[in-house]
Design a protein around this motif. Structure first.
Motif, PDB file in Angstrom:
ATOM      1  N   LEU A 145       0.831  -1.208   0.000  1.00  0.00           N
ATOM      2  CA  LEU A 145       0.000   0.000   0.000  1.00  0.00           C
ATOM      3  C   LEU A 145       0.866   1.258   0.000  1.00  0.00           C
ATOM      4  CD1 LEU A 145      -2.860  -0.976   2.498  1.00  0.00           C
ATOM      5  CD2 LEU A 145      -3.059  -0.624   0.021  1.00  0.00           C
ATOM      6  N   ALA A 146       1.959   1.215   0.776  1.00  0.00           N
ATOM      7  CA  ALA A 146       2.861   2.372   0.825  1.00  0.00           C
ATOM      8  C   ALA A 146       3.513   2.591  -0.537  1.00  0.00           C
ATOM      9  CB  ALA A 146       3.920   2.160   1.908  1.00  0.00           C
ATOM     10  N   LYS A 147       3.911   1.502  -1.187  1.00  0.00           N
ATOM     11  CA  LYS A 147       4.530   1.608  -2.499  1.00  0.00           C
ATOM     12  C   LYS A 147       3.539   2.132  -3.508  1.00  0.00           C
ATOM     13  CE  LYS A 147       7.412  -0.938  -5.700  1.00  0.00           C
ATOM     14  NZ  LYS A 147       8.106  -2.175  -5.983  1.00  0.00           N
ATOM     15  N   ALA A 157       0.925   4.018  -2.876  1.00  0.00           N
ATOM     16  CA  ALA A 157       0.690   5.442  -2.572  1.00  0.00           C
ATOM     17  C   ALA A 157       1.867   6.295  -3.064  1.00  0.00           C
ATOM     18  CB  ALA A 157       0.495   5.638  -1.079  1.00  0.00           C
ATOM     19  N   GLU A 158       3.071   5.785  -2.933  1.00  0.00           N
ATOM     20  CA  GLU A 158       4.266   6.487  -3.381  1.00  0.00           C
ATOM     21  C   GLU A 158       4.258   6.634  -4.902  1.00  0.00           C
ATOM     22  OE1 GLU A 158       8.811   5.155  -3.503  1.00  0.00           O
ATOM     23  OE2 GLU A 158       8.045   5.305  -1.442  1.00  0.00           O
ATOM     24  N   THR A 159       3.850   5.541  -5.594  1.00  0.00           N
ATOM     25  CA  THR A 159       3.792   5.550  -7.045  1.00  0.00           C
ATOM     26  C   THR A 159       2.720   6.535  -7.516  1.00  0.00           C
ATOM     27  OG1 THR A 159       4.487   3.251  -7.077  1.00  0.00           O
ATOM     28  CG2 THR A 159       3.491   4.099  -9.095  1.00  0.00           C
ATOM     29  N   ALA A 160       1.588   6.559  -6.831  1.00  0.00           N
ATOM     30  CA  ALA A 160       0.500   7.472  -7.204  1.00  0.00           C
ATOM     31  C   ALA A 160       0.881   8.923  -6.960  1.00  0.00           C
ATOM     32  CB  ALA A 160      -0.757   7.110  -6.423  1.00  0.00           C
ATOM     33  N   ALA A 161       1.678   9.168  -5.947  1.00  0.00           N
ATOM     34  CA  ALA A 161       2.091  10.538  -5.600  1.00  0.00           C
ATOM     35  C   ALA A 161       3.126  11.081  -6.598  1.00  0.00           C
ATOM     36  CB  ALA A 161       2.652  10.585  -4.184  1.00  0.00           C
ATOM     37  N   SER A 162       3.837  10.215  -7.293  1.00  0.00           N
ATOM     38  CA  SER A 162       4.884  10.708  -8.193  1.00  0.00           C
ATOM     39  C   SER A 162       4.420  10.860  -9.589  1.00  0.00           C
ATOM     40  CB  SER A 162       6.113   9.832  -8.216  1.00  0.00           C
ATOM     41  OG  SER A 162       5.875   8.480  -8.175  1.00  0.00           O
TER      42      SER A 162
END
Length: 135
Positions: free
Chosen positions: A126-128, A130-135
């Motif tokens: 989930l963190a990955k 979210a990180e991918t979506a944020a970039s």
């Protein structure tokens, strides 16, 4: 070969140690499990405490008594020894229950550990994401 040690305890009276029980095997450092004959209950004793004068081997205990007391003690011991099959069944049943509880506790701990690993992987994914979506 006799698989029991019969003796007398200053605290517990007549006792038996079942050597066929794994924890009571010679050479181990674990506590011993005795059967107290007067009430057919088991109790745990530190191995280091299993020596005179706290515990006396039955023949030695009887030999140290006056003749009248010796006869009474011998009769009592023989009576308890006659009930050995019942005592042994009870000891084995209690040991099996202890082993079953320990096995269930280990299975529960393993299950909780697997669940924690699964949850950690899920959180990392989930963190990955979210990180991918944020970039």
């Amino acid at each position: 070969m006799e698989m029991q040690w019969w003796g007398h305890s200053k605290v517990h009276g007549w006792v038996v140690l079942d050597r066929s029980t794994p924890v009571n095997a010679p050479g181990l450092k674990e506590n011993l499990v005795f059967m107290r004959c007067k009430d057919s209950t088991t109790f745990v004793e530190k191995r280091k405490n299993w020596n005179p004068p706290a515990y006396s081997f039955a023949p030695n205990y009887i030999q140290g008594l006056a003749p009248e007391e010796s006869a009474e003690a011998t009769a009592a011991l023989e009576g308890y020894q006659a009930h050995w099959p019942e005592y042994q069944q009870q000891i084995q049943k209690e040991q099996q229950e202890i082993e079953d509880r320990a096995k269930a506790a280990r299975a529960e701990a393993d299950s909780l550990e697997k669940e924690a690993v699964k949850e950690k992987k899920k959180q990392a994914a989930l963190a990955k994401k979210a990180e991918t979506a944020a970039s």
